[in-house]
Design a protein around this motif. Structure first.
Motif, PDB file in Angstrom:
ATOM      1  N   ALA A   1       0.819  -1.213   0.000  1.00 44.38           N
ATOM      2  CA  ALA A   1       0.000   0.000   0.000  1.00 44.38           C
ATOM      3  C   ALA A   1       0.851   1.261   0.000  1.00 44.38           C
ATOM      4  O   ALA A   1       0.493   2.262  -0.623  1.00 44.38           O
ATOM      5  CB  ALA A   1      -0.935  -0.016   1.222  1.00 44.38           C
ATOM      6  N   GLU A   2       2.008   1.214   0.673  1.00 39.94           N
ATOM      7  CA  GLU A   2       2.842   2.404   0.808  1.00 39.94           C
ATOM      8  C   GLU A   2       3.549   2.798  -0.483  1.00 39.94           C
ATOM      9  O   GLU A   2       3.849   3.984  -0.686  1.00 39.94           O
ATOM     10  CB  GLU A   2       3.872   2.208   1.931  1.00 39.94           C
ATOM     11  CG  GLU A   2       3.292   2.172   3.329  1.00 39.94           C
ATOM     12  CD  GLU A   2       2.572   0.870   3.647  1.00 39.94           C
ATOM     13  OE1 GLU A   2       1.820   0.826   4.634  1.00 39.94           O
ATOM     14  OE2 GLU A   2       2.765  -0.106   2.881  1.00 39.94           O
ATOM     15  N   ASN A   3       3.864   1.834  -1.349  1.00 33.31           N
ATOM     16  CA  ASN A   3       4.648   2.166  -2.549  1.00 33.31           C
ATOM     17  C   ASN A   3       3.870   1.985  -3.849  1.00 33.31           C
ATOM     18  O   ASN A   3       4.387   2.265  -4.930  1.00 33.31           O
ATOM     19  CB  ASN A   3       5.928   1.329  -2.604  1.00 33.31           C
ATOM     20  CG  ASN A   3       5.672  -0.133  -2.977  1.00 33.31           C
ATOM     21  OD1 ASN A   3       4.535  -0.568  -3.139  1.00 33.31           O
ATOM     22  ND2 ASN A   3       6.732  -0.900  -3.088  1.00 33.31           N
ATOM     23  N   CYS A   4       2.630   1.512  -3.773  1.00 35.21           N
ATOM     24  CA  CYS A   4       1.898   1.101  -4.971  1.00 35.21           C
ATOM     25  C   CYS A   4       1.737   2.251  -5.962  1.00 35.21           C
ATOM     26  O   CYS A   4       2.052   2.110  -7.149  1.00 35.21           O
ATOM     27  CB  CYS A   4       0.535   0.554  -4.574  1.00 35.21           C
ATOM     28  SG  CYS A   4      -0.370  -0.182  -5.951  1.00 35.21           S
ATOM     29  N   GLU A   5       1.255   3.384  -5.513  1.00 27.83           N
ATOM     30  CA  GLU A   5       1.013   4.513  -6.406  1.00 27.83           C
ATOM     31  C   GLU A   5       2.300   4.968  -7.085  1.00 27.83           C
ATOM     32  O   GLU A   5       2.339   5.208  -8.297  1.00 27.83           O
ATOM     33  CB  GLU A   5       0.393   5.670  -5.617  1.00 27.83           C
ATOM     34  CG  GLU A   5      -1.012   5.418  -5.105  1.00 27.83           C
ATOM     35  CD  GLU A   5      -2.060   5.630  -6.185  1.00 27.83           C
ATOM     36  OE1 GLU A   5      -1.680   5.960  -7.328  1.00 27.83           O
ATOM     37  OE2 GLU A   5      -3.257   5.452  -5.878  1.00 27.83           O
ATOM     38  N   GLU A   6       3.367   5.081  -6.302  1.00 32.00           N
ATOM     39  CA  GLU A   6       4.643   5.564  -6.848  1.00 32.00           C
ATOM     40  C   GLU A   6       5.220   4.589  -7.859  1.00 32.00           C
ATOM     41  O   GLU A   6       5.681   4.992  -8.941  1.00 32.00           O
ATOM     42  CB  GLU A   6       5.646   5.783  -5.715  1.00 32.00           C
ATOM     43  CG  GLU A   6       7.014   6.244  -6.199  1.00 32.00           C
ATOM     44  CD  GLU A   6       8.042   6.282  -5.095  1.00 32.00           C
ATOM     45  OE1 GLU A   6       9.224   6.559  -5.405  1.00 32.00           O
ATOM     46  OE2 GLU A   6       7.672   6.025  -3.930  1.00 32.00           O
ATOM     47  N   VAL A   7       5.204   3.303  -7.534  1.00 35.63           N
ATOM     48  CA  VAL A   7       5.790   2.301  -8.428  1.00 35.63           C
ATOM     49  C   VAL A   7       5.012   2.217  -9.733  1.00 35.63           C
ATOM     50  O   VAL A   7       5.602   2.160 -10.820  1.00 35.63           O
ATOM     51  CB  VAL A   7       5.842   0.927  -7.733  1.00 35.63           C
ATOM     52  CG1 VAL A   7       6.255  -0.164  -8.723  1.00 35.63           C
ATOM     53  CG2 VAL A   7       6.816   0.957  -6.570  1.00 35.63           C
TER      54      VAL A   7
END
Length: 343
Positions: free
Chosen positions: A112-118
């Motif tokens: 959840a913490e990196n999904c948007e950025e990745v």
């Protein structure tokens, strides 16, 4: 009339623009349908409906009921399950920002913490680019240098009276160039005895510079020399510039070194074709020199009237100038005259 023939008859009535627009629309619809399919698979998985259909798993259901290949079933299930906890994954597929293969590579590393950025970093990227992104997310340790003999296929035992036949040799392992971490790659291929002997000779000759005989260091030196030599041969890169001759009709197709060097530098060693929307061809291989107005018409070499094109766009440009029929005739293999039969 078959379905295929019916569709082809319809497509032949479309202009080039209409055909491209229709194809782009189908690609958008395909991504939307694929996204909806994954949502359905995720719900079937949640309800375990595959059990009611007499399948022990969702994978078996996808292969047996939906006729997916094993690879397609695995990829879709992996992404569908990830989408239940990270719905933005489906949004990325539906909007065509990230393709299914890219998502399959990424979802094991998404939280959840990196999904948007990745997903933003993967938008519009090829499979190779996504593999590099994965290598930065989850670096792997370097692999050891290895030179190992590959065993040849053995004879297949048979019983009389069948004549013995050698078993078909297994295909050699496919070459691999795969990222391990942000700045390290795994390179693997199969070579013959002559290559192995040359490699050993190179190691011996370079012991004073590469004392441990490191294969990566030797290959890098060899590639530097090869690239420099080929760029010099094809585009006169690195050659001492001479005073360019005045543009005049030429009876030779040979392009002077000064012009080749200028074209390669100006076009950045890449195909210079640009479409109507301003998108440039990304090809950096199979590069050729193209006369914008056609050499057969101008009979002259000039940098401002030439460009670097890949082979495909060079042929396309020639068809626009001379016509497809003429170019296809020129590309057709020449018939060899029949020799008189001896009596």
């Amino acid at each position: 009339m078959s379905w295929y023939e019916s569709v082809m008859n319809t497509l032949q009535l479309l202009s080039n623009r209409e055909l491209l627009d229709a194809t782009r629309a189908l690609a958008r619809e395909a991504c939307e349908v694929e996204a909806d399919l994954l949502v359905h698979l995720a719900e079937i998985d949640e309800r375990k409906l595959y059990l009611d259909a007499a399948f022990p798993s969702l994978f078996a259901f996808c292969v047996g009921e939906l006729a997916f290949s094993e690879d397609a079933a695995y990829s879709r299930i992996l992404v569908a399950r990830a989408a239940r906890r990270l719905p933005v994954v489906i949004d990325a597929l539906r909007s065509r920002r990230v393709h299914l293969t890219g998502l399959r590579l990424l979802v094991p590393h998404l939280i959840a913490e990196n999904c948007e950025e990745v997903l933003a970093r993967a938008a519009g990227k090829s499979k190779r680019d996504v593999e590099e992104l994965v290598a930065r997310l989850a670096p792997q340790p370097p692999v050891a240098a290895l030179v190992r003999k590959v065993l040849a296929a053995r004879m297949t035992p048979v019983s009389a009276p069948v004549l013995p036949m050698a078993a078909a040799p297994a295909p050699p392992p496919r070459p691999v160039v795969r990222p391990l971490a942000e700045d390290s790659w795994k390179v693997q291929f199969t070579a013959n005895d002559l290559f192995r002997n040359k490699l050993r000779m190179a190691q011996d000759l370079l012991r004073h510079r590469v004392r441990d005989g490191d294969l990566a260091a030797i290959f890098e030196r060899a590639l530097d020399l090869l690239i420099e030599r080929v760029k010099k041969e094809r585009f006169a890169s690195g050659c001492s510039p001479r005073t360019p001759a005045a543009t005049k009709p030429s009876e030779s197709r040979h392009v002077p070194a000064s012009i080749r060097r200028e074209l390669y530098k100006r076009d950045g060693g890449r195909c210079a074709f640009v479409d109507e929307s301003g998108r440039r061809c990304p090809e950096t291989g199979f590069l050729e020199l193209d006369h914008v107005d056609g050499y057969a018409r101008t009979r002259a070499h000039a940098a401002d009237a030439m460009r670097v094109l890949c082979h495909a766009h060079n042929q396309h440009a020639a068809e626009l100038i001379y016509g497809r029929a003429k170019m296809e005739a020129s590309r057709a293999p020449k018939a060899t005259p029949k020799q008189p039969r001896l009596l």
